[in-house]
Design an enzyme around this catalytic site. Structure first.
Site, PDB file in Angstrom:
ATOM      1  N   GLY A  42      73.969  41.013   7.101  1.00 52.90           N
ATOM      2  CA  GLY A  42      73.374  39.712   7.368  1.00 52.90           C
ATOM      3  C   GLY A  42      72.110  39.495   6.543  1.00 52.90           C
ATOM      4  O   GLY A  42      71.957  40.031   5.439  1.00 52.90           O
ATOM      5  N   SER A  43      71.185  38.764   7.093  1.00 62.93           N
ATOM      6  CA  SER A  43      69.985  38.382   6.345  1.00 62.93           C
ATOM      7  C   SER A  43      68.968  39.506   6.182  1.00 62.93           C
ATOM      8  O   SER A  43      67.937  39.317   5.526  1.00 62.93           O
ATOM      9  CB  SER A  43      69.318  37.187   7.033  1.00 62.93           C
ATOM     10  OG  SER A  43      70.161  36.053   6.968  1.00 62.93           O
TER      11      SER A  43
END
Length: 635
Positions: free
Chosen positions: A327-328
């Site tokens: 993810g981020s």
């Protein structure tokens, strides 16, 4: 008429016959006596050494003496794996006349249930070296020992041995990191040194118990004993003492490990904490755990089946084998790659309308904030976790440069020094996709990788390691679990350590760190509630990893999804910013947003390590997460 004189006996003739018979008898007696004396002389003089040796072998027996396994301690000297005295039942098959009858009698004496009796018989027939005792049963209770003693005369070849058995005081919390020992199986028996493992019934199966097996085990000894006709030991004639295994001091901190396990609160996930300067793993938790003591003596069929069929997979070590989209959390690493490759500059901005489009492509790759963040530079892109900035950056970098730069941080590789069973996870590339799927790499796939989705998979240990390298400003220290082996220190600098990461401009590190600090302490930071009351400077990055892909115009709604289809929550952080002492990676499966459900856990870990105070109040943390749930947008 016949003459009566002819009917009288002849004394001379009878005497002659007697003398012949007596002489013949004497010759036979003397011949047999000579033969017997010759045989006795042959046996006692010529064959003296042979029969003396045979006699000694019947009277004197050489028995192996297993070594004492080394103990395992945490970094503060707290005992994590000890040896407890116990009584084991062993059998030497070569000394048993009727194996089936003996086993049947033992099952009756020990009062074993049907399932255990079947396993008992299987163990008795497992491959074993000649005249070596086979372990039938461990940890006998007092009643079983008493019944075996009463029936000892009926059980030739069967012994009750007093031995030390491995025990883990904090089994569930430490199960995945320590691993466990178990009975030596047939495959292991074939490859083990018969002299070193003589009399040994247990071997490290996983974790540090497996990796440091050679040092922990030690060297077996021998003793000569005199036995009676039934093979029972009468006295000891001599011995060669075994060499005990070395004690192992780990880098783990028991309190940090216990805190991490408590923070996960029974949810599926993992927390890994590393000291960046030394690579020491302070905590490495996979939840849920399991009672590793069950595997030492041999777990029963029902219990093992229950662990295998548990949907939460307690036997699965998520910390080193769990594959998750990052993810981020990878945006700071991508920002550094963009700076290093000259694709972006720290002050350069882009305009975010809420989506990104590839040239000549109508598909919109959306930002998590659907109306966009407007003007975004590097620091703000990290603070607000702007997807559009990183779609654009990934497109400019391309998958080849992206793969090279991310591999330099350890993604897609095995990063641990002494972490047994670690997975390399996956850092995708053109070559990988061509080999795996026989397909070319598409530009849209690069965009997915640019926000930590798509094919990219990481383990919690990898994410924590990359965070530690980031905190070190590119200096690599390979993570390790062993601090000291016996009296010998495990070196910090290991020969297989990857090359350090060097940037053209050292100030670029500061710009990325500033963006990470704003994640927690900035007005727009996705995890700004985590920074309330923070007593030190901390940098972090939240992440939310999709379990399944949404359609072009679909909107994610956790309440409408089954629990196991919801997003994973991730957070990575290090602190203090100016002199990092701890790097943490948190992954909570199907929990939702990382800024809500993982950031608070990372903060609790850094507080516990850096602050001289009581450990964090877990109940307060849970309340804080409930308050944050839905009140802070971001991924």
């Amino acid at each position: 008429m016949r003459n009566p004189r002819h009917n009288l006996k002849s004394p001379e003739q009878e005497l002659r016959i007697f003398r012949v018979r007596a002489l013949l008898a004497a010759v036979i007696v003397f011949a047999l006596t000579g033969l017997l004396m010759g045989r006795l002389a042959y046996l006692q003089v010529v064959q003296h050494e042979v029969f003396t040796t045979r006699s000694e072998k019947n009277r004197v027996r050489v028995e192996p003496l297993p070594p004492t396994r080394g103990l395992i301690y945490d970094r503060n000297g707290v005992l994590l794996a000890e040896n407890r005295p116990t009584y084991n039942l062993t059998l030497v098959r070569e000394r048993v006349e009727d194996l089936d009858a003996t086993l049947t009698r033992l099952v009756e004496i020990l009062e074993l249930p049907e399932e255990e009796a079947a396993a008992f018989r299987v163990r008795s027939r497992q491959r074993q070296r000649p005249f070596q005792p086979a372990l039938l049963m461990s940890d006998l209770d007092e009643g079983q020992i008493a019944r075996l003693a009463v029936n000892r005369h009926l059980l030739p070849g069967v012994e009750v041995e007093a031995q030390l058995l491995r025990y883990y005081p904090d089994a569930e919390v430490m199960a995945h990191a320590l691993g466990y020992v178990g009975r030596i199986n047939a495959e292991e028996l074939g490859r083990l040194d018969p002299g070193r493992y003589a009399g040994t019934h247990f071997i490290g199966k996983s974790g540090v118990e497996r990796f440091y097996e050679e040092a922990l085990h030690g060297q077996a000894g021998l003793r000569k004993v005199e036995t009676n006709a039934r093979g029972r030991v009468l006295r000891e004639l001599g011995r060669n003492d075994p060499v005990p295994g070395k004690d192992l001091t780990l880098t783990l901190d028991k309190e940090m490990q216990a805190l991490a396990y408590e923070l996960l609160d029974g949810r599926r996930g993992s927390i890994v904490a590393i000291a960046p300067r030394t690579g020491e793993i302070l905590a490495m938790v996979s939840a849920p755990g399991f009672d590793s003591n069950q595997f030492v003596t041999g777990i029963d069929v029902a219990s093992y089946r229950g662990l295998q069929e548990d949907l939460d997979l307690p036997l699965y070590n998520r910390a080193i084998r769990g594959h998750y989209p990052p993810g981020s959390t990878i945006k700071p690493f991508l920002a550094l790659a963009g700076l290093a490759e000259g694709v972006i500059t720290p002050g350069e901005t882009i305009y975010d309308p809420g989506y990104f489009q590839l040239p000549n492509d109508s598909r919109r790759y959306r930002n998590w904030l659907r109306w966009g963040h407007g003007r975004v530079d590097l620091e703000r892109s990290i603070a607000v976790s702007n997807n559009t900035y990183y779609y654009n950056l990934a497109h400019e970098l391309g998958i080849d440069r992206l793969h090279t730069n991310m591999t330099a941080f350890g993604f897609g590789t095995r990063v641990g020094h002494d972490v047994f069973g670690e997975s390399a996870a996956l850092m995708p590339s053109r070559d990988w996709k061509r080999e795996r799927y026989n397909q070319p790499w598409y530009p849209g796939e690069t965009l997915s990788v640019g926000i930590g989705q798509g094919y990219w998979q990481v383990t919690p240990l990898q994410l924590a390691t990359a965070t530690a390298v980031l905190a070190n400003r590119g200096d690599w220290v390979r993570p390790r679990l062993a601090r000291r082996l016996g009296e010998e220190e495990v070196p910090v600098a290991l020969p297989d350590t990857p090359e350090d990461i060097r940037l053209e401009n050292e100030a670029w590190w500061d710009r990325v760190f500033s963006g990470m600090e704003k994640v927690i302490s900035g007005n727009e930071g996705t995890a700004r509630r985590t920074g309330v009351g923070l007593e030190y400077r901390m940098g972090g990055k939240s992440g939310t990893a999709q379990v399944f892909s949404l359609g072009q115009d679909q909107k994610y709604n956790a309440e409408e999804l089954a629990e196991r289809l919801r997003d994973h929550a991730l957070f990575m952080a290090f602190a203090p910013l100016e002199d990092p002492q701890i790097a943490v990676a948190v992954i909570v499966e199907n929990a939702g947003g990382g800024s809500t459900h993982a950031a608070h856990l990372a903060r609790a870990m850094t507080d516990a390590w850096l602050l001289e105070e009581e450990e964090p109040d877990v109940e307060e943390l849970r309340e804080a997460m409930e308050e944050d749930d839905g009140s802070v947008a971001g991924n």
